[in-house]
Structure formats: C-alpha cells, structure tokens
Scaffold this motif. Structure first.
Motif, PDB file in Angstrom:
ATOM      1  N   VAL A  46      -7.198  -3.511   3.652  1.00  0.00           N
ATOM      2  CA  VAL A  46      -6.553  -2.682   4.674  1.00  0.00           C
ATOM      3  C   VAL A  46      -7.545  -1.628   5.140  1.00  0.00           C
ATOM      4  O   VAL A  46      -7.947  -0.758   4.377  1.00  0.00           O
ATOM      5  N   LYS A  47      -7.939  -1.712   6.390  1.00  0.00           N
ATOM      6  CA  LYS A  47      -8.878  -0.755   6.996  1.00  0.00           C
ATOM      7  C   LYS A  47      -8.137   0.019   8.086  1.00  0.00           C
ATOM      8  O   LYS A  47      -7.969  -0.459   9.198  1.00  0.00           O
ATOM      9  N   LEU A  48      -7.665   1.220   7.733  1.00  0.00           N
ATOM     10  CA  LEU A  48      -6.885   2.035   8.672  1.00  0.00           C
ATOM     11  C   LEU A  48      -7.785   2.849   9.589  1.00  0.00           C
ATOM     12  O   LEU A  48      -8.782   3.425   9.135  1.00  0.00           O
ATOM     13  N   PRO A  49      -7.442   2.955  10.871  1.00  0.00           N
ATOM     14  CA  PRO A  49      -8.162   3.876  11.764  1.00  0.00           C
ATOM     15  C   PRO A  49      -7.950   5.325  11.307  1.00  0.00           C
ATOM     16  O   PRO A  49      -6.920   5.647  10.706  1.00  0.00           O
ATOM     17  N   THR A  50      -8.894   6.194  11.605  1.00  0.00           N
ATOM     18  CA  THR A  50      -8.833   7.580  11.133  1.00  0.00           C
ATOM     19  C   THR A  50      -7.666   8.366  11.727  1.00  0.00           C
ATOM     20  O   THR A  50      -7.229   9.348  11.144  1.00  0.00           O
ATOM     21  N   ASP A  51      -7.133   7.947  12.874  1.00  0.00           N
ATOM     22  CA  ASP A  51      -6.014   8.668  13.474  1.00  0.00           C
ATOM     23  C   ASP A  51      -4.659   8.047  13.119  1.00  0.00           C
ATOM     24  O   ASP A  51      -3.665   8.286  13.788  1.00  0.00           O
ATOM     25  N   SER A  52      -4.601   7.303  12.033  1.00  0.00           N
ATOM     26  CA  SER A  52      -3.348   6.705  11.568  1.00  0.00           C
ATOM     27  C   SER A  52      -2.425   7.784  11.016  1.00  0.00           C
ATOM     28  O   SER A  52      -2.871   8.848  10.586  1.00  0.00           O
ATOM     29  N   ALA A  53      -1.129   7.485  11.013  1.00  0.00           N
ATOM     30  CA  ALA A  53      -0.137   8.443  10.528  1.00  0.00           C
ATOM     31  C   ALA A  53       0.510   7.933   9.248  1.00  0.00           C
ATOM     32  O   ALA A  53       0.693   6.731   9.063  1.00  0.00           O
ATOM     33  N   ALA A  54       0.847   8.871   8.356  1.00  0.00           N
ATOM     34  CA  ALA A  54       1.587   8.579   7.123  1.00  0.00           C
ATOM     35  C   ALA A  54       2.934   9.284   7.229  1.00  0.00           C
ATOM     36  O   ALA A  54       2.995  10.502   7.400  1.00  0.00           O
ATOM     37  N   ILE A  55       4.006   8.497   7.136  1.00  0.00           N
ATOM     38  CA  ILE A  55       5.357   9.021   7.323  1.00  0.00           C
ATOM     39  C   ILE A  55       6.182   8.695   6.082  1.00  0.00           C
ATOM     40  O   ILE A  55       6.230   7.539   5.662  1.00  0.00           O
ATOM     41  N   ILE A  56       6.827   9.710   5.509  1.00  0.00           N
ATOM     42  CA  ILE A  56       7.705   9.471   4.364  1.00  0.00           C
ATOM     43  C   ILE A  56       9.078   9.092   4.900  1.00  0.00           C
ATOM     44  O   ILE A  56       9.678   9.836   5.675  1.00  0.00           O
ATOM     45  N   THR A  57       9.536   7.932   4.499  1.00  0.00           N
ATOM     46  CA  THR A  57      10.836   7.432   4.954  1.00  0.00           C
ATOM     47  C   THR A  57      11.569   6.808   3.778  1.00  0.00           C
ATOM     48  O   THR A  57      11.028   6.732   2.682  1.00  0.00           O
ATOM     49  N   SER A  58      12.798   6.362   3.994  1.00  0.00           N
ATOM     50  CA  SER A  58      13.580   5.806   2.888  1.00  0.00           C
ATOM     51  C   SER A  58      13.995   4.375   3.177  1.00  0.00           C
ATOM     52  O   SER A  58      14.100   3.964   4.331  1.00  0.00           O
ATOM     53  N   ASP A  59      14.258   3.622   2.092  1.00  0.00           N
ATOM     54  CA  ASP A  59      14.715   2.241   2.217  1.00  0.00           C
ATOM     55  C   ASP A  59      16.081   2.163   2.867  1.00  0.00           C
ATOM     56  O   ASP A  59      16.341   1.297   3.678  1.00  0.00           O
ATOM     57  N   SER A  60      16.972   3.056   2.477  1.00  0.00           N
ATOM     58  CA  SER A  60      18.331   3.078   3.006  1.00  0.00           C
ATOM     59  C   SER A  60      18.844   4.505   2.900  1.00  0.00           C
ATOM     60  O   SER A  60      18.109   5.406   2.508  1.00  0.00           O
ATOM     61  N   LEU A  61      20.112   4.682   3.206  1.00  0.00           N
ATOM     62  CA  LEU A  61      20.695   6.018   3.175  1.00  0.00           C
ATOM     63  C   LEU A  61      20.573   6.662   1.807  1.00  0.00           C
ATOM     64  O   LEU A  61      20.281   7.837   1.681  1.00  0.00           O
ATOM     65  N   LEU A  62      20.755   5.886   0.747  1.00  0.00           N
ATOM     66  CA  LEU A  62      20.657   6.412  -0.605  1.00  0.00           C
ATOM     67  C   LEU A  62      19.482   5.823  -1.366  1.00  0.00           C
ATOM     68  O   LEU A  62      19.360   6.022  -2.563  1.00  0.00           O
ATOM     69  N   GLY A  63      18.617   5.078  -0.694  1.00  0.00           N
ATOM     70  CA  GLY A  63      17.510   4.396  -1.359  1.00  0.00           C
ATOM     71  C   GLY A  63      16.343   5.309  -1.663  1.00  0.00           C
ATOM     72  O   GLY A  63      16.308   6.477  -1.273  1.00  0.00           O
ATOM     73  N   GLY A  64      15.355   4.760  -2.338  1.00  0.00           N
ATOM     74  CA  GLY A  64      14.154   5.500  -2.688  1.00  0.00           C
ATOM     75  C   GLY A  64      13.246   5.703  -1.488  1.00  0.00           C
ATOM     76  O   GLY A  64      13.366   5.032  -0.459  1.00  0.00           O
ATOM     77  N   LYS A  65      12.331   6.634  -1.612  1.00  0.00           N
ATOM     78  CA  LYS A  65      11.405   6.957  -0.528  1.00  0.00           C
ATOM     79  C   LYS A  65      10.101   6.178  -0.688  1.00  0.00           C
ATOM     80  O   LYS A  65       9.723   5.784  -1.780  1.00  0.00           O
ATOM     81  N   TYR A  66       9.419   5.974   0.421  1.00  0.00           N
ATOM     82  CA  TYR A  66       8.101   5.356   0.426  1.00  0.00           C
ATOM     83  C   TYR A  66       7.303   5.918   1.587  1.00  0.00           C
ATOM     84  O   TYR A  66       7.852   6.595   2.464  1.00  0.00           O
ATOM     85  N   ILE A  67       6.005   5.661   1.592  1.00  0.00           N
ATOM     86  CA  ILE A  67       5.136   6.099   2.688  1.00  0.00           C
ATOM     87  C   ILE A  67       4.947   4.929   3.638  1.00  0.00           C
ATOM     88  O   ILE A  67       4.464   3.861   3.234  1.00  0.00           O
ATOM     89  N   ALA A  68       5.331   5.123   4.889  1.00  0.00           N
ATOM     90  CA  ALA A  68       5.124   4.122   5.932  1.00  0.00           C
ATOM     91  C   ALA A  68       3.880   4.523   6.713  1.00  0.00           C
ATOM     92  O   ALA A  68       3.757   5.663   7.162  1.00  0.00           O
ATOM     93  N   LEU A  69       2.946   3.599   6.853  1.00  0.00           N
ATOM     94  CA  LEU A  69       1.715   3.857   7.598  1.00  0.00           C
ATOM     95  C   LEU A  69       1.850   3.330   9.017  1.00  0.00           C
ATOM     96  O   LEU A  69       2.328   2.219   9.232  1.00  0.00           O
ATOM     97  N   SER A  70       1.429   4.153   9.969  1.00  0.00           N
ATOM     98  CA  SER A  70       1.437   3.773  11.373  1.00  0.00           C
ATOM     99  C   SER A  70      -0.011   3.829  11.866  1.00  0.00           C
ATOM    100  O   SER A  70      -0.583   4.912  12.005  1.00  0.00           O
ATOM    101  N   PRO A  71      -0.630   2.673  12.113  1.00  0.00           N
ATOM    102  CA  PRO A  71      -2.044   2.666  12.479  1.00  0.00           C
ATOM    103  C   PRO A  71      -2.302   3.316  13.834  1.00  0.00           C
ATOM    104  O   PRO A  71      -1.496   3.197  14.755  1.00  0.00           O
ATOM    105  N   GLY A  72      -3.424   3.986  13.934  1.00  0.00           N
ATOM    106  CA  GLY A  72      -3.846   4.612  15.174  1.00  0.00           C
ATOM    107  C   GLY A  72      -4.748   3.678  15.969  1.00  0.00           C
ATOM    108  O   GLY A  72      -4.816   2.473  15.703  1.00  0.00           O
ATOM    109  N   GLY A  73      -5.493   4.248  16.918  1.00  0.00           N
ATOM    110  CA  GLY A  73      -6.344   3.428  17.782  1.00  0.00           C
ATOM    111  C   GLY A  73      -7.822   3.767  17.697  1.00  0.00           C
ATOM    112  O   GLY A  73      -8.607   3.254  18.486  1.00  0.00           O
ATOM    113  N   ALA A  74      -8.205   4.631  16.757  1.00  0.00           N
ATOM    114  CA  ALA A  74      -9.609   5.036  16.651  1.00  0.00           C
ATOM    115  C   ALA A  74     -10.477   3.872  16.171  1.00  0.00           C
ATOM    116  O   ALA A  74      -9.998   2.947  15.514  1.00  0.00           O
TER     117      ALA A  74
END
Length: 188
Positions: free
Chosen positions: A109-137
């Motif tokens: 996995v080679k992420l562009p430097t302007d990628s975003a890391a977003i903490i989100t959850s599996d469901s309303l009561l589920g556990g959290k994880y980091i979702a990566l959103s790739p940038g365009g750099a």
C-alpha cells in the motif's frame, strides 16, 4: 442381602434401581468437566492472542487526531473497505494535547502524502477503525511518515444531541411562524 442394601461406595441409581460405583463415576465426570474447561480456556487464549496480533510486516505511519473515542490498539486500518493494517499504539502528544496514533500499513500500500485518515465505526454500536481516503499527490508516505489530513471520531452522544437540538429548533421556528401577526400572548 436385602434388596435395599448396597455395598459401601456404591450408589443406587434412581432410574434403573441398580448399584453403580460412585467413585469411578464421579472421577469420570470430574475429568470430563476439567477437559471441557481446559478446551474453553485454550480457545479463549487463542482468540485473545489472535485479536491483539498487530505485526503485519508492513511499515509504520503516524496520524494525530483530536478525538479517538473507541479506537483501540489492534483496531483495523482499512482502505476501500479492505483491512490493510492495524493500530499499534496510542499516546497523547504533550505539546498539542492531541491523540497521536501509530499504525502499520501493508508494504504493497503506497498512499499519497495528501491522503486522509478518518476514524469511523462499523455500525451504530460497533467498534471503531481508521478509514483511509487516498489523495492525489505524486509523492507517497514513507515508513515513519505522518498523515496530516485527519478527522477524529464522532461519539454517538454528540450525534444524538445535534439531532435533538435541530429538531427542537425547527419546532420552535415552526411555532413562531404559526402565531398571528397581532398576537402578544404565548397562548395559541
């Protein structure tokens, strides 16, 4: 020997009316119970070790968040819904008072430097994880690098309070528009 008498150490079975050796039967039940408990303890230990295994063989990346409620060491890091790493550590930065999270990414996995890391959850009561959103750099994040575009977690309480306040605000505005123009009292 009378019909109701039995030898010492034997127990009369209520169902069959026959005598059985009590010590042998009790030892067999005890052994079976101990084997079941040992099996369950082993399965629990394997589940815990497998859940907290964080060495992916990948490279480490850092990100700072204002809020990481529910994110734990061992939580997933996902790209397009696929797990590509795990959270390895969480500390508070004493200078910025933000949560500094370190996680691993798979070597492929080679992420562009302007990628975003977003903490989100599996469901309303589920556990959290980091979702990566790739940038365009054109440049990619190197091992030990940091993602600067981040979004912390939003708690369920915050979402509910925003919803409740928006509903009450809308109801108050609706009540004000329904009053006649010359009315001075609060009565309908």
């Amino acid at each position: 020997m009378q019909e109701n008498e039995f030898f010492e150490g034997d127990v009369m079975s209520a169902a069959t009316g026959t005598a059985r050796p009590a010590a042998r039967h009790d030892r067999l039940e005890l052994l079976a119970g101990m084997l079941v408990l040992a099996f369950l303890a082993g399965m629990l230990a394997l589940a815990m070790l497998g859940h907290h295994q964080t060495n992916d063989g990948g490279y480490q990346v850092h990100a700072s968040f204002s809020q990481i409620d529910g994110l734990n060491v061992g939580s997933d890091v996902r790209l397009a819904g696929i797990t590509v790493g795990h959270v390895t550590s969480e500390v508070v930065d004493p200078k910025t008072f933000q949560a500094k999270v370190t996680f691993t990414l798979s070597p492929d996995v080679k992420l562009p430097t302007d990628s975003a890391a977003i903490i989100t959850s599996d469901s309303l009561l589920g556990g959290k994880y980091i979702a990566l959103s790739p940038g365009g750099a054109d440049a990619t994040v190197k091992a030990g690098g940091a993602l600067t575009e981040t979004q912390g977690s939003i708690s369920l309480e915050q979402l509910l309070s925003k919803f409740i306040f928006s509903v009450t605000d809308t109801l108050q505005k609706a009540q004000k528009t329904q009053k006649p123009a010359g009315s001075l009292s609060d009565e309908p």
